[in-house]
Design a protein around this motif. Structure first.
Motif, PDB file in Angstrom:
ATOM      1  N   UNK A 107       0.837  -1.203   0.000  1.00  0.00           N
ATOM      2  CA  UNK A 107       0.000   0.000   0.000  1.00  0.00           C
ATOM      3  C   UNK A 107       0.866   1.246   0.000  1.00  0.00           C
ATOM      4  N   UNK A 108       0.378   2.253  -0.702  1.00  0.00           N
ATOM      5  CA  UNK A 108       1.111   3.514  -0.790  1.00  0.00           C
ATOM      6  C   UNK A 108       0.993   4.262   0.533  1.00  0.00           C
ATOM      7  N   UNK A 109       2.116   4.523   1.170  1.00  0.00           N
ATOM      8  CA  UNK A 109       2.110   5.238   2.440  1.00  0.00           C
ATOM      9  C   UNK A 109       2.011   6.740   2.206  1.00  0.00           C
ATOM     10  N   UNK A 110       1.459   7.407   3.182  1.00  0.00           N
ATOM     11  CA  UNK A 110       1.322   8.848   3.074  1.00  0.00           C
ATOM     12  C   UNK A 110       0.159   9.281   2.206  1.00  0.00           C
ATOM     13  N   UNK A 111      -0.837   8.407   2.012  1.00  0.00           N
ATOM     14  CA  UNK A 111      -2.008   8.762   1.215  1.00  0.00           C
ATOM     15  C   UNK A 111      -2.760   9.904   1.890  1.00  0.00           C
ATOM     16  N   UNK A 112      -3.292  10.780   1.086  1.00  0.00           N
ATOM     17  CA  UNK A 112      -4.013  11.933   1.644  1.00  0.00           C
ATOM     18  C   UNK A 112      -5.396  11.558   2.146  1.00  0.00           C
ATOM     19  N   UNK A 113      -5.904  10.388   1.726  1.00  0.00           N
ATOM     20  CA  UNK A 113      -7.228   9.947   2.161  1.00  0.00           C
ATOM     21  C   UNK A 113      -7.098   8.591   2.839  1.00  0.00           C
ATOM     22  N   UNK A 114      -7.445   8.521   4.118  1.00  0.00           N
ATOM     23  CA  UNK A 114      -7.363   7.259   4.848  1.00  0.00           C
ATOM     24  C   UNK A 114      -8.618   7.065   5.687  1.00  0.00           C
ATOM     25  N   UNK A 115      -8.911   5.797   5.983  1.00  0.00           N
ATOM     26  CA  UNK A 115     -10.059   5.458   6.822  1.00  0.00           C
ATOM     27  C   UNK A 115      -9.795   5.933   8.249  1.00  0.00           C
ATOM     28  N   UNK A 116     -10.781   6.565   8.858  1.00  0.00           N
ATOM     29  CA  UNK A 116     -10.627   7.094  10.214  1.00  0.00           C
ATOM     30  C   UNK A 116     -10.457   6.000  11.262  1.00  0.00           C
ATOM     31  N   UNK A 117     -10.885   4.775  10.943  1.00  0.00           N
ATOM     32  CA  UNK A 117     -10.852   3.692  11.928  1.00  0.00           C
ATOM     33  C   UNK A 117      -9.642   2.789  11.750  1.00  0.00           C
ATOM     34  N   UNK A 118      -9.409   2.295  10.517  1.00  0.00           N
ATOM     35  CA  UNK A 118      -8.331   1.326  10.308  1.00  0.00           C
ATOM     36  C   UNK A 118      -7.141   1.897   9.543  1.00  0.00           C
ATOM     37  N   UNK A 130     -15.364   0.873   4.879  1.00  0.00           N
ATOM     38  CA  UNK A 130     -16.391  -0.175   4.884  1.00  0.00           C
ATOM     39  C   UNK A 130     -17.525   0.223   5.825  1.00  0.00           C
ATOM     40  N   UNK A 131     -18.613  -0.548   5.749  1.00  0.00           N
ATOM     41  CA  UNK A 131     -19.722  -0.318   6.675  1.00  0.00           C
ATOM     42  C   UNK A 131     -19.306  -0.611   8.110  1.00  0.00           C
ATOM     43  N   UNK A 132     -18.471  -1.639   8.288  1.00  0.00           N
ATOM     44  CA  UNK A 132     -18.011  -1.984   9.627  1.00  0.00           C
ATOM     45  C   UNK A 132     -17.219  -0.869  10.269  1.00  0.00           C
ATOM     46  N   UNK A 133     -16.342  -0.227   9.486  1.00  0.00           N
ATOM     47  CA  UNK A 133     -15.555   0.880  10.034  1.00  0.00           C
ATOM     48  C   UNK A 133     -16.439   2.086  10.339  1.00  0.00           C
ATOM     49  N   UNK A 134     -17.455   2.297   9.518  1.00  0.00           N
ATOM     50  CA  UNK A 134     -18.365   3.407   9.809  1.00  0.00           C
ATOM     51  C   UNK A 134     -19.120   3.139  11.111  1.00  0.00           C
TER      52      UNK A 134
END
Length: 212
Positions: A107-118, A130-134
């Motif tokens: 995975x590309x590190x330093x992405x400007x968009x990341x999931x708030x949970x995982x 995902x729905x689970x993370x939401x």
């Protein structure tokens, strides 16, 4: 307050194991348990179970992508507010993942968009992968809602007085110019026949009587 923003069937859906073989129809060609009933809220079942036990119920079909469960956006958005969840196009259909997936090693590190949970990298400026993370994020801060009408009813209530007056004007603006003129002509007061007849007679020349 948080419980009111989550449908009672969501947590059960996310914890359900799909794609096992239905014990009642194991010899049939479509015996994978890849469906879930939102009314019964009682585990996965197959195509044949749906026809016999859930004919008139609200059912969604779960699909699989790279060994992970997904659901089509066209199905889930009818019953759930998926705002903030990343969607993907797989096999010409837009889908979203039910649960968190392990982050790939490349995975590309330093992405400007990341999931708030995982912290998984996202394609778009969204909050969850995902729905689970939401659901996890909603439990932590209570900001995210899954109920479709939670926000709409509040906004419509504030604008109720304005919205009642808008439809006729909106319809008028959407009509072509010629049709707007025709609409006004049909609704305006028609001219009196007596006045129009008198105007037509006014310019008619009268021939002088013939002499003897």
């Amino acid at each position: 307050m948080a419980a009111m923003l989550v449908p009672p069937w969501l947590e059960s859906l996310l914890s359900t194991a799909f794609f096992s073989i239905c014990p009642s129809h194991k010899d049939a060609p479509r015996s994978e348990c890849n469906m879930y009933c939102l009314d019964c809220n009682n585990g996965a079942f197959c195509f044949y179970c749906r026809s016999s036990r859930h004919k008139d119920h609200q059912v969604i079909q779960i699909r699989r992508s790279s060994y992970h469960d997904v659901v089509r956006v066209s199905e889930i958005q009818k019953v759930l507010d998926i705002n903030g969840v990343q969607t993907y196009v797989i096999n010409s259909a837009r889908v979203l993942f039910l649960n968190e997936r392990p982050q790939p090693k490349n995975a590309v590190k330093g992405s400007s968009h990341i999931c708030e949970v995982c912290a998984r990298s996202l394609l778009d400026p969204l909050r969850f992968c995902s729905l689970g993370c939401k659901l996890v994020g909603q439990k932590k801060n209570g900001e995210a809602s899954f109920i479709l009408s939670a926000k709409k009813e509040e906004e419509e209530g504030r604008r109720e007085g304005i919205e009642i007056r808008l439809p006729s004007k909106e319809l008028e603006d959407q009509l072509p110019q010629g049709m707007q003129q025709h609409m006004y002509q049909n609704t305006s007061t028609p001219p009196h026949h007596s006045n129009s007849n008198s105007r037509r007679r006014k310019g008619i020349p009268h021939r002088a009587p013939l002499g003897p």
